[in-house]
Design an enzyme around this catalytic site. Sequence first.
Site, mmCIF file in Angstrom:
data_model
loop_
_atom_site.group_PDB
_atom_site.id
_atom_site.type_symbol
_atom_site.label_atom_id
_atom_site.label_comp_id
_atom_site.label_asym_id
_atom_site.label_seq_id
_atom_site.Cartn_x
_atom_site.Cartn_y
_atom_site.Cartn_z
ATOM 1 N N PRO A 89 60.505 -12.357 44.556
ATOM 2 C CG PRO A 89 58.216 -12.458 44.125
ATOM 3 C CD PRO A 89 59.234 -12.781 45.159
ATOM 4 C CD GLU A 116 49.963 -11.731 49.728
ATOM 5 O OE1 GLU A 116 49.526 -12.686 49.065
ATOM 6 O OE2 GLU A 116 50.276 -10.640 49.236
ATOM 7 N NE ARG A 154 74.776 -26.563 33.324
ATOM 8 C CZ ARG A 154 75.450 -25.800 32.471
ATOM 9 N NH1 ARG A 154 75.729 -24.562 32.785
ATOM 10 N NH2 ARG A 154 75.845 -26.284 31.304
ATOM 11 C CG ASP A 169 76.710 -23.966 28.994
ATOM 12 O OD1 ASP A 169 76.475 -24.931 28.277
ATOM 13 O OD2 ASP A 169 76.923 -24.027 30.210
#
Length: 248
Positions: A89, A116, A154, A169
């Site tokens: 994160p 953690e 992709r 897209d």
Amino acid sequence: MRIDIVTIFPEAFTPLELSILGRARAAGIVDIHIHNLRDFTTDRHRTVDDYPYGGGAGMVMKPEPFFAAVEAILREARTERPRIILTTPQGRLFNQAIARELASCDHLILLCGHYEGVDERVALGLATDEISIGDYVLTGGELAAMVIVDAVVRLIPGVVGEEESVRQDSFSEGLLDYPHYTRPPEFRGMRVPEVLLSGHHEAIRRWRRKEALRRTLLRRPDLLNRANLTEEDRRFLEEIRRELAEDT
Ligand code: ADE
């Protein structure tokens, strides 16, 4: 392209065997190897985590197994300068531009974090990139790694049938996609926009472009500031703003 994934949950990666990714692997376009991090431990208990220096809640993933895993992969793959991505994160926020950049590489190694966190020396001395898939915290990096692999693979030529569909897209030109419809022409009182049934290619192209701009303006105005807009786009946006003002 070769992709190696280092994880304590190798069994989590079955989605990469399905559908478009499964076919890309079978066709030899992408070669994906999943490695169990515990195979690179040296103790009897195959320990991958330990208590944090300085105290506090939770466990921290040890650096040695990650370094040993990457070194073993590099010995086998013999590729030059692979990208070594730690999912966290705390990383750079993943987007289509990063997916495109990674799709041009010939070797990606993804390291899945857990608990953690991962001992900082993996980020400092091993990873070339730290990537987050969004501002939320997952229980582990496996889903993040699969999101990255799916979005990257992709984009490799030959993976998605029609190159054109990848080019059009959402995000590929910095805008959201236009609305799509298929049969029937009317469903539960909702009609397919008349222009799409007209067979008039130029009118359809204009409608799609304008609706992509409308969606982007209404849902993600932040994207418009960075998009490459043509003169026609600016005229469409003027029209959309006028239409919106008339509706209120
Ligand atoms: N691991 C836990 N949460 C994550 C996130 N948002 N992105 C990447 N890896 C993660």
